[in-house]
Design an enzyme around this catalytic site. Structure first.
Site, PDB file in Angstrom:
ATOM      1  N   ASP A 291      -7.720  -7.443   1.258  1.00 22.66           N
ATOM      2  CA  ASP A 291      -6.709  -7.671   2.298  1.00 22.66           C
ATOM      3  C   ASP A 291      -7.325  -7.311   3.629  1.00 22.66           C
ATOM      4  OD1 ASP A 291      -6.292  -4.559   1.878  1.00 22.66           O
ATOM      5  OD2 ASP A 291      -5.331  -5.116   3.782  1.00 22.66           O
TER       6      ASP A 291
ATOM      7  N   ASP B 105       0.872  -1.162   0.000  1.00 27.80           N
ATOM      8  CA  ASP B 105       0.000   0.000   0.000  1.00 27.80           C
ATOM      9  C   ASP B 105       0.919   1.226   0.000  1.00 27.80           C
ATOM     10  OD1 ASP B 105      -0.905   0.052   3.544  1.00 27.80           O
ATOM     11  OD2 ASP B 105       0.934   0.547   2.496  1.00 27.80           O
TER      12      ASP B 105
ATOM     13  N   HIS C 288      -4.689 -21.294  11.452  1.00 27.77           N
ATOM     14  CA  HIS C 288      -6.062 -21.754  11.190  1.00 27.77           C
ATOM     15  C   HIS C 288      -6.884 -20.683  10.474  1.00 27.77           C
ATOM     16  CE1 HIS C 288     -10.106 -23.255  11.587  1.00 27.77           C
ATOM     17  NE2 HIS C 288     -10.420 -22.054  12.047  1.00 27.77           N
TER      18      HIS C 288
ATOM     19  N   CYS D 138      -6.276 -27.749  13.645  1.00 24.91           N
ATOM     20  CA  CYS D 138      -7.461 -28.619  13.731  1.00 24.91           C
ATOM     21  C   CYS D 138      -7.102 -30.093  13.568  1.00 24.91           C
ATOM     22  CB  CYS D 138      -8.481 -28.222  12.672  1.00 24.91           C
ATOM     23  SG  CYS D 138      -9.166 -26.590  12.962  1.00 24.91           S
TER      24      CYS D 138
ATOM     25  N   CYS E 114     -11.870 -28.992   9.263  1.00 27.14           N
ATOM     26  CA  CYS E 114     -10.714 -28.208   8.813  1.00 27.14           C
ATOM     27  C   CYS E 114      -9.467 -29.084   8.802  1.00 27.14           C
ATOM     28  CB  CYS E 114     -10.505 -27.002   9.746  1.00 27.14           C
ATOM     29  SG  CYS E 114      -9.116 -25.962   9.265  1.00 27.14           S
TER      30      CYS E 114
ATOM     31  N   CYS F 187      -6.299 -27.844   8.671  1.00 30.60           N
ATOM     32  CA  CYS F 187      -5.096 -27.088   9.047  1.00 30.60           C
ATOM     33  C   CYS F 187      -4.401 -27.789  10.213  1.00 30.60           C
ATOM     34  CB  CYS F 187      -5.473 -25.653   9.428  1.00 30.60           C
ATOM     35  SG  CYS F 187      -5.976 -25.446  11.133  1.00 30.60           S
TER      36      CYS F 187
END
Ligand SMILES: O=c1[nH]cnc2cc3nc(NCc4cccs4)[nH]c3cc12
Length: 373
Positions: free
Chosen positions: A267, A93, A336, A310, A305, A307
């Site tokens: 974002d 940015d 996660h 999890c 999930c 990930c």
């Protein structure tokens, strides 16, 4: 950098679009969510872990990096990609928004903004020319115009004046950017919640010509209803064949609603920042893992999930490491949350490509219980 920057629109479903942004450093699948890597790191994450969540592109903050370690030092060390060990695309940015929300003693003139560093009180100046130079020194693949985002609430006259200043700064940003094959400069639409000012801003940006267009001035406290109201018309003022980037958004349902209204990129600090505070986003809603009711719960955060948090840990464990303020706590929940946000993006890309986005949205909302789970 021989390869070019381009955007291929693959499919649309209603106003939703899916495509690919091609850059010399790799492809960005859209709709895309960009994790925020403020000080040359996505906090609590190794870059390879960020990639493992499915991210194709990161966001870097000009304001933070110009203050520490400075753009010149990063340039001397080979640029931001090498410095932070992320060789895929980076969008930076322009710093204007952070100056207004973080720096002290700011002075805004036609030329730009002077301010004092929130870190050590040193004096600095940002102008369109300096912001573009900093982003070039960082080696950014997608550079943002230097703009001014008016603090809300603001009256229509203030919003119009601010937008017209940003359009003059967009012209100067384009001029300062020069010819950088394989790199992109994105313009930023302003205009608050005023449809005619939004259209005037879009026309001004189209006349200058950019490789992509951001919708700025939103996610600044207006609330989801007002934001969606603006997104019901603002993206349509922008070129159909260029990426549309909604800055600073958002919660999962904000993201879905924005994609449904024609946004391609977003974002937000939310998944990483809230991951560090113990707030987990799941398909069934938000879990505040520090809550005592998780202390003995052997189940994972989210059964569906895949990930690491999890797959390998119980809610009881996550509760414990947050209560004990262990470093692994923020690492696991950030991973996660970023994984879940990317899973939402992948789900939308697939649904738009298959023409089933309506059904996907219905399922997304049906799964979410109200309040904590
Ligand atoms: O018009 C904008 N111009 C350039 N950067 C922005 C960043 C933005 N981020 C948010 N919302 C997320 C927030 C992050 C921190 C405070 S609000 N809204 C934003 C608007 C702009």
């Amino acid at each position: 950098m021989t390869k070019r920057f381009s955007f291929d629109l693959k499919a649309t479903d209603g106003k939703a679009r899916t495509g690919v942004i091609n850059t010399p450093r790799g492809e960005v699948r859209t709709p895309a969510f960009m994790p925020v890597g403020t000080a040359a790191t996505v906090k609590a994450m190794m870059p390879e872990s960020v990639r493992a969540t499915g991210a194709d592109i990161l966001l870097g903050n000009t304001y933070h990096l110009m203050l520490r370690p400075t753009a010149e030092r990063i340039d001397r060390l080979g640029g931001l990609h090498k410095f932070m060990n992320w060789e895929r695309p980076i969008l930076t940015d322009s710093g204007g928004f952070q100056v207004m929300s973080l720096a002290g003693l700011r002075k805004l003139t036609e030329k730009g903004v002077t301010f004092k560093s929130h870190i050590d009180g040193s004096k600095h100046e940002l102008t369109p020319e300096r912001s573009i130079e900093i982003q070039r020194l960082l080696g950014s693949d997608i550079v943002m115009c230097f703009d001014e985002c008016p603090a809300l609430p603001a009256d229509r006259e203030r919003i119009a004046e601010s937008m017209r200043l940003s359009m003059r700064w967009a012209e100067r940003s384009r001029e300062a950017f020069g010819d950088r094959p394989g790199h992109a400069l994105f313009g930023i639409m302003q205009g608050g919640l005023e449809q005619d000012l939004r259209e005037e801003s879009a026309e001004a940006l189209r006349k200058i010509g950019f490789e992509g267009y951001a919708v700025g001035g939103l996610a600044v406290g207006e609330g989801q209803e007002a934001m969606f109201g603006c997104l019901d018309y603002a993206p349509d003022f922008l070129p159909v064949d260029k990426p549309r980037y909604l800055m600073g958004v958002g919660k999962p349902d904000d993201i879905v609603g924005a994609v449904a209204r024609g946004i391609d990129m977003m974002d937000c600090v939310l998944p990483s920042r809230s991951g560090r505070t113990g707030q987990a986003f799941t398909r069934h809603g938000v879990v505040n893992i520090k809550n005592a009711r998780h202390a003995d719960d052997p189940r994972p955060l989210d059964e569906n999930c895949s990930c690491p948090a999890c797959s390998n840990y119980s809610r009881a464990y996550l509760h414990h490491v947050f209560r004990s303020n262990e470093m692994i706590s923020g690492m696991l929940l950030t991973w996660h949350n970023l994984h879940y946000f990317q899973e939402i993006m992948q789900g939308m890309r697939d649904a738009i490509a298959a023409g089933t986005f309506e059904a996907w949205q219905a399922e997304f909302h049906a799964q979410r219980a109200q309040g904590d789970i």
